[in-house]
Design a protein around this motif. Structure first.
Motif, short mmCIF file in Angstrom:
data_model
loop_
_atom_site.label_atom_id
_atom_site.label_comp_id
_atom_site.label_asym_id
_atom_site.label_seq_id
_atom_site.Cartn_x
_atom_site.Cartn_y
_atom_site.Cartn_z
N ASN A 1 9.48 4.82 12.60
CA ASN A 1 9.02 4.31 13.89
C ASN A 1 8.18 3.06 13.64
OD1 ASN A 1 10.29 6.38 15.24
ND2 ASN A 1 8.44 7.63 15.36
N VAL A 2 8.26 2.12 14.57
CA VAL A 2 7.67 0.80 14.37
C VAL A 2 6.49 0.58 15.30
CG1 VAL A 2 8.16 -1.68 14.45
CG2 VAL A 2 9.90 -0.10 13.61
N ASN A 3 5.36 0.21 14.71
CA ASN A 3 4.15 -0.11 15.46
C ASN A 3 4.12 -1.57 15.87
OD1 ASN A 3 1.64 0.21 16.59
ND2 ASN A 3 0.53 0.25 14.66
N ALA A 4 4.63 -2.46 15.00
CA ALA A 4 4.68 -3.90 15.30
C ALA A 4 5.87 -4.50 14.55
CB ALA A 4 3.39 -4.58 14.87
N PHE A 5 6.40 -5.60 15.08
CA PHE A 5 7.57 -6.24 14.49
C PHE A 5 7.50 -7.73 14.77
CE2 PHE A 5 11.78 -8.09 15.19
CZ PHE A 5 12.37 -7.85 13.97
N CYS A 6 7.94 -8.54 13.80
CA CYS A 6 8.14 -9.97 14.04
C CYS A 6 9.25 -10.47 13.13
CB CYS A 6 6.85 -10.77 13.87
SG CYS A 6 6.26 -10.89 12.19
N ASN B 1 2.50 4.39 9.68
CA ASN B 1 1.83 4.85 8.47
C ASN B 1 0.95 3.75 7.87
OD1 ASN B 1 3.74 3.09 7.54
ND2 ASN B 1 4.78 4.54 6.22
N HIS B 2 0.77 2.64 8.60
CA HIS B 2 -0.07 1.50 8.21
C HIS B 2 0.49 0.74 7.01
CE1 HIS B 2 -2.95 2.96 11.10
NE2 HIS B 2 -2.96 4.14 10.49
N LYS B 3 1.80 0.80 6.82
CA LYS B 3 2.45 0.02 5.77
C LYS B 3 3.19 -1.14 6.41
CE LYS B 3 3.07 3.75 2.45
NZ LYS B 3 4.05 4.53 1.67
N ILE B 4 3.23 -2.26 5.68
CA ILE B 4 3.96 -3.45 6.13
C ILE B 4 5.19 -3.61 5.25
CG2 ILE B 4 3.87 -5.96 6.40
CD1 ILE B 4 0.82 -5.66 6.76
N TYR B 5 6.35 -3.76 5.89
CA TYR B 5 7.62 -3.94 5.19
C TYR B 5 8.14 -5.34 5.51
CZ TYR B 5 7.32 1.16 5.18
OH TYR B 5 6.91 2.44 5.03
#
Length: 106
Positions: free
Chosen positions: A45-50, A71-75
């Motif tokens: 699930n995505v909290n933020a996206f750009c 989960n507070h990880k950035i991909y």
């Protein structure tokens, strides 16, 4: 080309921009000017996206997708590219390749 005509996003490398959108469940869509759509599922699930042109390696900008999970990880997926988005006929593509032409004739 002035700043208002500067290319912001293109994963096909054809000089035309695409629109990229992501839903909270990770469904990501890339839509081109002909309304062709590529859809894929991000695994969380995505909290933020750009999406945009960012410098990750090699000192030059490339198309990137950036997801932030709950989960507070950035991909960061960098050098994102698509060969084409238009529908194609698999038999026609294989017929153009000599290695497969003989197999198709059998």
């Amino acid at each position: 080309m002035d700043s208002s005509e500067e290319l912001l996003w293109s994963v096909q490398g054809d000089g035309r921009e695409e629109v990229v959108a992501c839903a909270w469940d990770g469904q990501t869509y890339i839509v081109d000017h002909n309304r062709m759509v590529v859809r894929f599922q991000f695994e969380e699930n995505v909290n933020a996206f750009c999406a945009g042109q960012y410098t990750c390696k090699e000192g030059r900008n490339s198309p990137c997708l950036v997801y932030v999970g709950f989960n507070h990880k950035i991909y960061v997926y960098w050098r994102v590219g698509l060969e084409r988005m238009e529908p194609t006929n698999l038999l026609r593509i294989l017929d153009q390749r000599p290695a497969f032409r003989g197999l198709l004739a059998q």
